[in-house]
Design a protein around this motif. Structure first.
Motif, PDB file in Angstrom:
ATOM      1  N   UNK A  49      11.923  24.587  19.031  1.00 52.48           N
ATOM      2  CA  UNK A  49      13.006  24.512  18.054  1.00 52.48           C
ATOM      3  C   UNK A  49      13.924  23.326  18.340  1.00 52.48           C
ATOM      4  N   UNK A  50      14.342  23.149  19.575  1.00 50.75           N
ATOM      5  CA  UNK A  50      15.253  22.053  19.905  1.00 50.75           C
ATOM      6  C   UNK A  50      14.556  20.701  19.754  1.00 50.75           C
ATOM      7  N   UNK A  51      13.271  20.643  20.029  1.00 52.81           N
ATOM      8  CA  UNK A  51      12.529  19.390  19.816  1.00 52.81           C
ATOM      9  C   UNK A  51      12.498  19.019  18.338  1.00 52.81           C
ATOM     10  N   UNK A  52      12.244  19.997  17.492  1.00 51.84           N
ATOM     11  CA  UNK A  52      12.223  19.741  16.052  1.00 51.84           C
ATOM     12  C   UNK A  52      13.607  19.375  15.526  1.00 51.84           C
ATOM     13  N   UNK A  53      14.637  20.075  15.981  1.00 55.39           N
ATOM     14  CA  UNK A  53      15.995  19.787  15.506  1.00 55.39           C
ATOM     15  C   UNK A  53      16.464  18.426  16.008  1.00 55.39           C
TER      16      UNK A  53
END
Length: 75
Positions: A49-53
Motif C-alpha cells: 500500500x505505501x509503495x503504491x501511494x
C-alpha cells in the motif's frame, strides 16, 4: 508545524477499491498534510500500500502506524 493524518486503517473503508485509496491519499496531500499514516487492517499489505501511494504522491511522507511482523519472514 508539521501535521499528519491517520489515512487508512480498520473501519476506514475496507473493501473499497484501489482507486478510492489513491484518491484519499492524493486529497490528503492536496489538503496540505505533511504525513499520512496507515495501520494494518489485515486485508491490505502495508508495504504494498505505501509503495503504491508513494507513486501517486510527490511531497508527503508516508508511514505505517501498526505493522504486524509475524507474516514477514526475515529472509
Amino acid at each position: 508545524m508539521r501535521i499528519g493524518i491517520y489515512a487508512y486503517g480498520p473501519g476506514m473503508g475496507l473493501g473499497k477499491g484501489l482507486d478510492d485509496l489513491t484518491e484519499r491519499f492524493a486529497k490528503i496531500e492536496a489538503d496540505g498534510f505533511h504525513t499520512a499514516w496507515s495501520a494494518n487492517p489485515g486485508q491490505i499489505d502495508q508495504f504494498t500500500l505505501m509503495s503504491l501511494m508513494g507513486r501517486i504522491t510527490k511531497r508527503i511522507e508516508l508511514g505505517t502506524a501498526v505493522l504486524r511482523t509475524y507474516p514477514y519472514h526475515p529472509l
